[in-house]
Write an enzyme that holds these catalytic residues in place. Structure first.
Site, PDB file in Angstrom:
ATOM      1  N   ASP A 152       1.044  -1.073   0.019  1.00 28.83           N
ATOM      2  CA  ASP A 152      -0.089   0.160  -0.117  1.00 28.83           C
ATOM      3  C   ASP A 152       0.856   1.300  -0.026  1.00 28.83           C
ATOM      4  O   ASP A 152       1.612   1.408  -0.977  1.00 28.83           O
ATOM      5  CB  ASP A 152      -0.862  -0.185   1.267  1.00 28.83           C
ATOM      6  CG  ASP A 152      -1.801   1.093   1.392  1.00 28.83           C
ATOM      7  OD1 ASP A 152      -3.019   0.973   0.494  1.00 28.83           O
ATOM      8  OD2 ASP A 152      -1.729   2.168   2.056  1.00 28.83           O
TER       9      ASP A 152
ATOM     10  N   HIS B 299      -7.180  -6.475  -0.717  1.00 24.81           N
ATOM     11  CA  HIS B 299      -6.211  -5.206  -0.483  1.00 24.81           C
ATOM     12  C   HIS B 299      -4.996  -5.903   0.346  1.00 24.81           C
ATOM     13  O   HIS B 299      -3.857  -5.646   0.261  1.00 24.81           O
ATOM     14  CB  HIS B 299      -6.752  -3.969  -0.470  1.00 24.81           C
ATOM     15  CG  HIS B 299      -5.586  -3.029  -0.417  1.00 24.81           C
ATOM     16  ND1 HIS B 299      -5.018  -2.334  -1.416  1.00 24.81           N
ATOM     17  CD2 HIS B 299      -5.152  -2.184   0.811  1.00 24.81           C
ATOM     18  CE1 HIS B 299      -4.126  -1.456  -1.064  1.00 24.81           C
ATOM     19  NE2 HIS B 299      -4.287  -1.361   0.272  1.00 24.81           N
TER      20      HIS B 299
ATOM     21  N   TYR C 167      -1.651  11.479   2.181  1.00 17.62           N
ATOM     22  CA  TYR C 167      -2.286  11.745   0.970  1.00 17.62           C
ATOM     23  C   TYR C 167      -2.472  13.353   0.851  1.00 17.62           C
ATOM     24  O   TYR C 167      -2.343  13.708  -0.318  1.00 17.62           O
ATOM     25  CB  TYR C 167      -4.018  11.394   1.343  1.00 17.62           C
ATOM     26  CG  TYR C 167      -3.985   9.948   1.627  1.00 17.62           C
ATOM     27  CD1 TYR C 167      -4.284   8.934   0.234  1.00 17.62           C
ATOM     28  CD2 TYR C 167      -4.029   9.079   2.489  1.00 17.62           C
ATOM     29  CE1 TYR C 167      -4.497   7.665   0.233  1.00 17.62           C
ATOM     30  CE2 TYR C 167      -4.222   7.856   2.542  1.00 17.62           C
ATOM     31  CZ  TYR C 167      -4.484   7.006   1.419  1.00 17.62           C
ATOM     32  OH  TYR C 167      -4.417   5.937   1.509  1.00 17.62           O
TER      33      TYR C 167
END
Length: 263
Positions: free
Chosen positions: A74, A244, A184
């Site tokens: 990730d 994921h 982010y």
């Protein structure tokens, strides 16, 4: 072997690999800046990819090694794609899980399919609201992340409520959640020209394995094949039916592919 986790996890996401590979490697799973007991600098600039990648190089040096096997998932994987280029001399081999190369992600952002999957990246740009929602109802959102029908692991035995509590603890404070979300905020649509130039002047020069769980709720399957095109040193293994959270969902198959690649 240095293991680098993703969002919203911590070192614990590598628990199955720590046990599996300790027979041959000194396996170190770190907490990225902002997570759990790691430092939590407040300035957004501390969470740019360039700063975090340079930090990883400092970690390798601090461990007393000139190079090693780097394993990442990730957000950790997003960083290590660039680390493998910028610090190729520190990489013996690299294994990345369910994290696309940046060029592949930019290309897929132009499709409605990936845009719909990535809506949360834009939501995370908002101030304070994501922190608040993540913390609501005893961090219930973490249960949805890891054990929910859509986004969670398929093998719930490998992600118990007690396991989820570890991740809740790592980001239980407002400060920690803000730091995790800053990954982010500092990088989506905000990459410095200087860093882009550094990347243009570098390239992957070590074998790199991309392991991909095919049932990723956030990342399109096509991203794996597109990422493999960035270098002829990149190979891909798919873990059918895995989410994921691939290294936790099906650690047996992930570990099998890792051993095959490392040997």
């Amino acid at each position: 072997m240095l293991c680098v986790h993703g969002f919203p996890e911590c070192w614990y996401s590598w628990r199955f690999q720590l046990k599996e590979f300790s027979s041959k490697y000194w396996v170190v799973a770190i907490n990225l800046p902002g997570y759990a007991d790691s430092d939590k600098p407040s300035e957004l600039a501390n969470y740019t990819a360039e700063r975090l990648i340079d930090n990883l190089a400092e970690v390798v040096e601090a461990l007393g090694y000139e190079k090693g096997t780097i394993v990442a998932h990730d957000w950790g994987g997003a960083l290590v794609w660039s680390f493998a280029s910028l610090y190729s001399s520190m990489c013996d081999k690299v294994i990345i899980m369910n994290a696309p190369h940046s060029t592949a992600l930019r290309k897929m952002f132009g499709t409605l399919k990936q845009y719909q999957k990535s809506w949360y990246m834009f939501f995370f740009q908002l101030p304070w609201l994501p922190e608040m929602l993540m913390g609501c109802c005893d961090l219930q959102m973490f249960n949805e992340f890891f054990r929910g029908e859509e986004s969670g692991v398929k093998n719930l035995e490998n992600m118990t409520e007690a396991d989820v509590d570890v991740y809740k603890h790592a980001l239980h404070s407002w400060e920690a959640r803000k730091c995790a979300l800053n990954y982010y905020r500092a990088n989506i649509g905000n990459v410095s020209p200087q860093f882009i130039e550094r990347l243009k002047k570098s390239s992957i020069s070590c074998p790199l394995l991309l392991i991909w769980g095919t049932e990723d709720f956030a990342l399109s399957l096509e991203l794996a094949a597109l990422s493999a095109k960035v270098s002829n040193l990149v190979s891909v293994e798919y873990v059918a039916g895995a989410s994921h959270w691939v290294q936790q969902d099906n650690p047996e198959e992930v570990n099998k592919y890792m051993w095959k690649f490392l040997n």
